[in-house]
Design a protein around this motif. Structure first.
Motif, PDB file in Angstrom:
ATOM      1  N   LEU A 180     -66.503  -3.061 -47.748  1.00 35.97           N
ATOM      2  CA  LEU A 180     -65.493  -4.091 -47.896  1.00 35.97           C
ATOM      3  C   LEU A 180     -65.197  -4.452 -49.388  1.00 35.97           C
ATOM      4  O   LEU A 180     -64.208  -4.452 -49.866  1.00 35.97           O
ATOM      5  N   ARG A 181     -66.088  -4.665 -49.978  1.00 37.34           N
ATOM      6  CA  ARG A 181     -66.127  -5.171 -51.280  1.00 37.34           C
ATOM      7  C   ARG A 181     -65.619  -3.934 -52.220  1.00 37.34           C
ATOM      8  O   ARG A 181     -64.952  -4.207 -53.237  1.00 37.34           O
ATOM      9  N   ASN A 182     -65.893  -2.728 -52.094  1.00 37.79           N
ATOM     10  CA  ASN A 182     -65.299  -1.606 -52.741  1.00 37.79           C
ATOM     11  C   ASN A 182     -63.933  -0.961 -52.003  1.00 37.79           C
ATOM     12  O   ASN A 182     -63.592  -0.226 -52.408  1.00 37.79           O
ATOM     13  N   ASP A 183     -63.579  -1.758 -51.077  1.00 41.77           N
ATOM     14  CA  ASP A 183     -62.153  -1.536 -50.649  1.00 41.77           C
ATOM     15  C   ASP A 183     -62.056  -0.333 -50.066  1.00 41.77           C
ATOM     16  O   ASP A 183     -61.280   0.632 -49.900  1.00 41.77           O
ATOM     17  N   ARG A 184     -63.149   0.166 -49.186  1.00 42.02           N
ATOM     18  CA  ARG A 184     -63.443   1.425 -48.570  1.00 42.02           C
ATOM     19  C   ARG A 184     -63.733   1.206 -47.145  1.00 42.02           C
ATOM     20  O   ARG A 184     -64.247   2.261 -46.468  1.00 42.02           O
ATOM     21  N   PHE A 185     -63.526  -0.040 -46.530  1.00 37.71           N
ATOM     22  CA  PHE A 185     -63.803  -0.237 -45.202  1.00 37.71           C
ATOM     23  C   PHE A 185     -62.510   0.003 -44.635  1.00 37.71           C
ATOM     24  O   PHE A 185     -61.250  -0.072 -45.092  1.00 37.71           O
ATOM     25  N   PRO A 186     -62.602   0.289 -43.410  1.00 33.69           N
ATOM     26  CA  PRO A 186     -61.319   0.752 -42.587  1.00 33.69           C
ATOM     27  C   PRO A 186     -59.997  -0.212 -42.362  1.00 33.69           C
ATOM     28  O   PRO A 186     -60.480  -1.450 -42.232  1.00 33.69           O
ATOM     29  N   ARG A 187     -58.889  -0.233 -42.915  1.00 40.64           N
ATOM     30  CA  ARG A 187     -57.881  -0.990 -42.943  1.00 40.64           C
ATOM     31  C   ARG A 187     -56.983  -0.852 -41.582  1.00 40.64           C
ATOM     32  O   ARG A 187     -56.611   0.115 -41.322  1.00 40.64           O
ATOM     33  N   ALA A 188     -56.739  -1.980 -41.101  1.00 42.23           N
ATOM     34  CA  ALA A 188     -55.993  -2.054 -39.708  1.00 42.23           C
ATOM     35  C   ALA A 188     -54.324  -1.813 -40.029  1.00 42.23           C
ATOM     36  O   ALA A 188     -53.991  -2.105 -41.369  1.00 42.23           O
ATOM     37  N   ALA A 189     -53.791  -1.243 -39.208  1.00 41.94           N
ATOM     38  CA  ALA A 189     -52.316  -0.931 -39.475  1.00 41.94           C
ATOM     39  C   ALA A 189     -51.634  -2.185 -39.470  1.00 41.94           C
ATOM     40  O   ALA A 189     -50.558  -2.173 -40.252  1.00 41.94           O
ATOM     41  N   GLY A 190     -52.107  -3.163 -38.825  1.00 41.28           N
ATOM     42  CA  GLY A 190     -51.272  -4.380 -38.778  1.00 41.28           C
ATOM     43  C   GLY A 190     -52.043  -5.759 -37.862  1.00 41.28           C
ATOM     44  O   GLY A 190     -52.983  -5.181 -37.478  1.00 41.28           O
ATOM     45  N   LEU A 302     -60.203 -15.941 -46.089  1.00 43.52           N
ATOM     46  CA  LEU A 302     -60.102 -15.573 -44.881  1.00 43.52           C
ATOM     47  C   LEU A 302     -58.737 -14.783 -44.311  1.00 43.52           C
ATOM     48  O   LEU A 302     -58.693 -14.098 -43.466  1.00 43.52           O
ATOM     49  N   ASP A 303     -57.633 -15.403 -44.881  1.00 40.96           N
ATOM     50  CA  ASP A 303     -56.379 -14.885 -44.538  1.00 40.96           C
ATOM     51  C   ASP A 303     -56.321 -13.560 -45.155  1.00 40.96           C
ATOM     52  O   ASP A 303     -55.644 -12.747 -44.157  1.00 40.96           O
ATOM     53  N   ARG A 304     -56.633 -13.218 -46.045  1.00 39.76           N
ATOM     54  CA  ARG A 304     -56.641 -11.612 -46.584  1.00 39.76           C
ATOM     55  C   ARG A 304     -57.577 -10.976 -45.709  1.00 39.76           C
ATOM     56  O   ARG A 304     -57.207  -9.481 -45.363  1.00 39.76           O
ATOM     57  N   LEU A 305     -58.807 -11.318 -45.428  1.00 43.22           N
ATOM     58  CA  LEU A 305     -59.603 -10.602 -44.560  1.00 43.22           C
ATOM     59  C   LEU A 305     -59.200 -10.282 -43.131  1.00 43.22           C
ATOM     60  O   LEU A 305     -59.157  -9.112 -42.797  1.00 43.22           O
ATOM     61  N   ALA A 306     -58.517 -11.245 -42.633  1.00 39.36           N
ATOM     62  CA  ALA A 306     -57.933 -11.194 -41.073  1.00 39.36           C
ATOM     63  C   ALA A 306     -56.854 -10.063 -41.265  1.00 39.36           C
ATOM     64  O   ALA A 306     -56.806  -9.230 -40.460  1.00 39.36           O
ATOM     65  N   ALA A 307     -56.196 -10.056 -42.267  1.00 35.00           N
ATOM     66  CA  ALA A 307     -55.043  -9.093 -42.445  1.00 35.00           C
ATOM     67  C   ALA A 307     -55.646  -7.609 -42.363  1.00 35.00           C
ATOM     68  O   ALA A 307     -55.148  -6.698 -41.935  1.00 35.00           O
ATOM     69  N   ARG A 308     -56.612  -7.658 -43.283  1.00 37.70           N
ATOM     70  CA  ARG A 308     -57.399  -6.384 -43.629  1.00 37.70           C
ATOM     71  C   ARG A 308     -58.041  -5.700 -42.094  1.00 37.70           C
ATOM     72  O   ARG A 308     -57.929  -4.544 -41.924  1.00 37.70           O
ATOM     73  N   LEU A 309     -58.439  -6.503 -41.427  1.00 38.29           N
ATOM     74  CA  LEU A 309     -59.191  -6.147 -40.153  1.00 38.29           C
ATOM     75  C   LEU A 309     -58.219  -6.412 -38.960  1.00 38.29           C
ATOM     76  O   LEU A 309     -58.793  -5.973 -37.852  1.00 38.29           O
TER      77      LEU A 309
END
Length: 553
Positions: A180-190, A302-309
């Motif tokens: 997650l920290r290195n921006d290599r965690f799966p990113r949700a489509a929406g 938290l808002d940014r992480l929610a968008a990521r997941l």
């Protein structure tokens, strides 16, 4: 396959990769004694073999066992790595993961110090390889410990199976955290309204918020922020920033059958919250780190992480409510919680009004005792966890020690004077004093004296009788408004977390422009740096930082 037997031997198993037909393993010599090694291998699918290593009466530390899942990988083909262990039992597990879409495609681990550590790492790797990240993040310590128990008591250092399972699970979650920290965690489509992200601290409030979110039949993921913690804090001081709290939050999620992730934001927290706290105190002000944390750090992150997941909503355990209002600029306002003794709306004044639509406060309609009752009924371990009243990054509540350890240059010693400038004594540094303080002044007087002001420019502490603490005018800056600024006129203002609101007249300006607030009755102990929060009944209209005070009796 029959295992070779020897009373003097210790047995360990390690899955390995095959390079041609030769197994690859690492075995270290200890204390000059020779090892007796029996290796048998047989082919499994995709040229994978299992190694059996029997070791004689070697002394010294246990050998390093290396294992790997997945094929055709190189040393850099992973998205995140985590390490967990303990010096006391000698066990250490290092685990790396690689993702493909939302699945854990590859797992690699090293286990050191005990056979149970190797068994736990292998068991976990087998469970999570090919699973979605949510499935992998839901694997519990008990699931791993069951498979680990067959490995025996743990070798020379006797690492119990349950502790080895904890290390394995913690290493996996640290690997996810690293990705997650290195921006290599799966990113949700929406983002999906069927999915919710619950902020978890390990305490009873966030636990019940998570429980209620699960009951709403949504896809729930718990998240804990790994914050900065003071390396110089006193022994035994535990806060929501501690590793123990992170583990407890994860266990609560797992007990509910839910996945949990941790996000490492220690450096950002230290810079934006801890650093600001220290700077404000060195300027002679009294900041509220919780309001700043919520405004510039916690809620935006938290808002940014929610968008990521892919979570459509973020749920927290605050005792406050979000209500619809035609007067609000974004259609929503924050309202006080039902439990007025636990109401936390005061520390939420700095949140961007545009974020409210994506957040929920399910405890806003509950009393604290009802929250604990719900936790107990659900069998949550946090139901009896005591509340912490201290600043989260100063759990020992010794802010003077903290400031002295963090400040590059402390304000020097100076005079303690009365309102007329008469010197009454000396002090070591103004950071030891806050407005309204009575104890610890180090001077004697016929009547009680209180700190009325701190003069940073001249290193002076001004003291006087209690009457001198009262003010009836505030200068407020950095206002954040949930209604048009002109609508905040006749209202009530609250100047401390547990203070009663007082009637006031004001005309706020959005942004950095200062506004004057006239209190209809004087209030004691108001300090620059504190928050002034404006209410109309139970509705929070606006808030700002007190820049200066005046007047009084």
């Amino acid at each position: 396959m029959r295992r070779p037997s020897s009373r003097a031997s210790r047995r360990r198993w390690s899955p390995g990769l095959i390079d041609g037909r030769s197994p690859s393993f690492i075995l270290r010599r200890a204390s000059g004694r020779a090892f007796f090694i029996v290796v048998r291998l047989w082919h499994r699918s995709r040229r994978c073999a299992r190694l059996f290593i029997e070791e004689g009466e070697a002394t010294g530390r246990d050998d390093l066992l290396f294992a790997e899942y997945g094929y055709g990988m190189d040393e850099n083909g992973y998205d995140g790595k985590g390490i967990a262990g303990e010096a006391g039992c000698g066990a250490r597990i290092e685990l790396s993961v690689a993702f493909e879409d939302e699945r854990v495609a590859k797992v690699r681990y090293r286990a050191e110090g005990a056979s149970t550590a190797e068994a736990a790492a292998r068991s976990l790797a087998e469970k999570v390889r090919g699973a979605t990240w949510r499935e992998a993040a839901s694997v519990t310590e008990s699931e791993v410990a069951v498979a680990t128990g067959a490995a025996g008591p743990g070798g020379r250092h006797a690492c119990p199976p349950d502790k080895a399972a904890l290390f394995a699970v913690d290493a996996l979650h640290r690997a996810f955290e690293d990705a997650l920290r290195n921006d290599r965690f799966p990113r949700a489509a929406g983002r999906s309204d069927r999915s919710a992200l619950v902020a978890m601290s390990g305490g009873v409030d966030s636990s019940v918020a998570c429980l209620l979110s699960k009951r709403s039949a949504r896809l729930v993921t718990g998240v804990t922020m790994r914050l900065w913690s003071d390396p110089d804090q006193k022994a035994g001081a535990v806060s929501c920033c501690s590793p123990e709290s992170v583990i407890e939050a994860r266990r609560i999620c797992h007990s509910l059958g839910l996945p949990h992730v941790t996000i490492d934001c220690a450096s950002e927290f230290e810079e934006s919250v801890v650093g600001h706290f220290v700077e404000e105190y060195l300027r002679g002000r009294t900041p509220n780190p919780c309001t700043r944390c919520n405004a510039v750090f916690r809620f935006p992150l938290l808002d940014r992480l929610a968008a990521r997941l892919g979570a459509g909503r973020v749920v927290t355990g605050h005792y406050a409510r979000i209500v619809e209002s035609d007067e609000a600029t974004e259609g929503l306002l924050i309202a006080r919680g039902r439990d007025r003794g636990k109401d936390q709306s005061y520390v939420l004044w700095g949140i961007d009004p545009g974020l409210l639509a994506g957040f929920e406060f399910p405890l806003g309609g509950l009393l604290k005792r009802e929250t604990r009752q719900m936790a107990a009924a659900a069998g949550l371990s946090s139901c009896r966890r005591p509340e912490s009243q201290e600043i989260c990054f100063i759990p020992d509540d010794d802010y003077r020690r903290f400031l002295r350890s963090r400040a590059d240059v402390l304000p020097g010693p100076g005079d303690i004077v009365d309102a007329a400038g008469t010197v009454l004594g000396r002090h070591g540094s103004i950071v030891d004093f806050t407005i309204g303080q009575r104890k610890g002044l180090g001077i004697s007087a016929p009547a009680p004296l209180y700190v009325l002001d701190t003069d940073v420019e001249r290193d002076r502490v001004v003291v006087g009788p209690r009457e001198g603490l009262y003010v009836d005018r505030l200068e407020v800056m950095e206002a954040n408004t949930f209604v048009p600024p002109g609508a905040v006129r006749d209202c009530h203002v609250q100047v401390r977390y547990n203070a009663l609101p007082v009637a006031a007249n004001c005309s706020l300006h959005a942004g950095g422009e200062a506004a004057t607030v006239l209190l209809k009755e004087p209030v004691a102990g108001v300090a620059p740096g504190q928050s002034a929060v404006f209410y109309e009944g139970e509705l929070l209209l606006a808030g700002g930082v007190i820049a200066a005070t005046a007047g009084g009796h």
